[in-house]
Design an enzyme around this catalytic site. Structure first.
Site, short mmCIF file in Angstrom:
data_model
loop_
_atom_site.label_atom_id
_atom_site.label_comp_id
_atom_site.label_asym_id
_atom_site.label_seq_id
_atom_site.Cartn_x
_atom_site.Cartn_y
_atom_site.Cartn_z
CB CYS A 97 -11.49 -20.80 18.97
SG CYS A 97 -12.22 -19.57 18.11
CG HIS A 154 -9.64 -17.07 20.46
ND1 HIS A 154 -9.46 -18.09 19.74
CD2 HIS A 154 -9.09 -17.06 21.74
CE1 HIS A 154 -8.87 -19.20 20.79
NE2 HIS A 154 -8.59 -18.46 21.81
#
Length: 295
Positions: free
Chosen positions: A57, A143
């Site tokens: 990510c 994330h």
């Protein structure tokens, strides 16, 4: 989180936000995000990729900004709206821009260049921690998402979402204040005790600014940073198991050579006794002994 501090880094191409992935509430929704609105048309017109591989990510957030800065005549202006990404990434963008967003995500994992660069920053893990698999405790997951102004709109680029998320009209001058408002509202959704966030600004190479200003001291600082980064990355990726083994063999050989087996046995027995004492003190809640580091 100060808009003025971010504005001083002009040109700012975007920001990347790191946060703890929520496990108690649904994160994605096909209907409506928690804030803003899905722009499915932008998913086709902009470079947006769905995340199809794990632990990528951060790389994907970087690319979500880089791949959308190719318009010298956009509302962001030539400085903040254009980045020369080089031939390799330019070819990759042209190859994937006609693909659906999920196929762009697959293309990312199949790009040897992107994969090699991503893996060059992976840390060495010579041992697997089996306790993580048997303890039953779930690990915290984090994330990365990107925020960037594109075509006069503030977009949130999150590969786990079905499309880019629009947060309304936003010029380059408004970006620092508007993105901080969005991020502050996002942070406020967490408990007040949660502080595990990080914010990175994507800006022009500071060495260019130093050269433009003729600031030799600043230029040297920036060059030193990159030398330090290179060393730290090499250190993080290096496997020291072999080195530690050779040091241990050297120490044992030195003990045997200078004191014989009796001195070696006494050395091991003393160390074992101290370790047991520290273990017992730890169980009883004591501080234990300080560990001495000898030359």
């Amino acid at each position: 989180m100060d808009p003025d501090a971010l504005a001083q880094l002009h040109p700012v191409y975007g920001v990347i936000f790191l946060f703890k992935y929520p496990t108690d509430v649904p994160y994605t929704s096909a209907d409506k995000p928690l804030e803003g609105s899905f722009d499915h048309e932008a998913a086709v017109n902009l470079w947006f990729a769905n995340q199809t591989i794990q632990n990528a990510c951060g790389t994907q957030a970087l690319l979500s900004v880089l791949m959308n800065k190719h318009n010298k005549d956009g509302p962001e202006g030539p400085e903040a709206g254009y980045i020369d990404v080089g031939d390799a990434l330019r070819d990759f963008r042209e190859f994937t821009e006609s693909l659906p967003s999920e196929f762009r995500g697959e293309a990312l994992s199949n790009s040897e260049l992107i994969r090699d660069v991503h893996n060059s920053f992976a840390k060495s893990s010579p041992f697997a921690d089996e306790t993580q698999r048997t303890s039953g405790d779930s690990e915290d997951v984090y994330h990365f998402v990107a925020y960037t102004p594109i075509g006069g709109t503030l977009y949130e680029m999150d590969g786990l979402q079905p499309a880019p998320i629009s947060h309304g009209a936003c010029s380059q001058e408004q970006f620092p204040a508007k993105v901080m408002d969005v991020l502050q509202r996002r942070i406020n959704r967490y408990d007040a005790t949660e502080i595990r966030f990080n914010l990175l600004a994507m800006v022009r190479d500071m060495r260019i600014r130093a050269k433009d200003f003729g600031d030799a001291e600043m230029l040297e600082r920036e060059e030193k940073k990159r030398r330090d980064w290179q060393f730290e990355n090499a250190l993080r990726r290096h496997n020291f198991v072999g080195f530690a083994g050779e040091v241990l063999k050297g120490v044992v050989s030195h003990k045997l050579k200078n004191g014989g087996e009796e001195a070696y046995k006494k050395w091991v027995d003393d160390a074992t006794t101290k370790m047991k004492q520290r273990s017992e003190q730890k169980k009883m809640g004591g501080a234990g002994e300080d560990v001495e580091m000898g030359g």
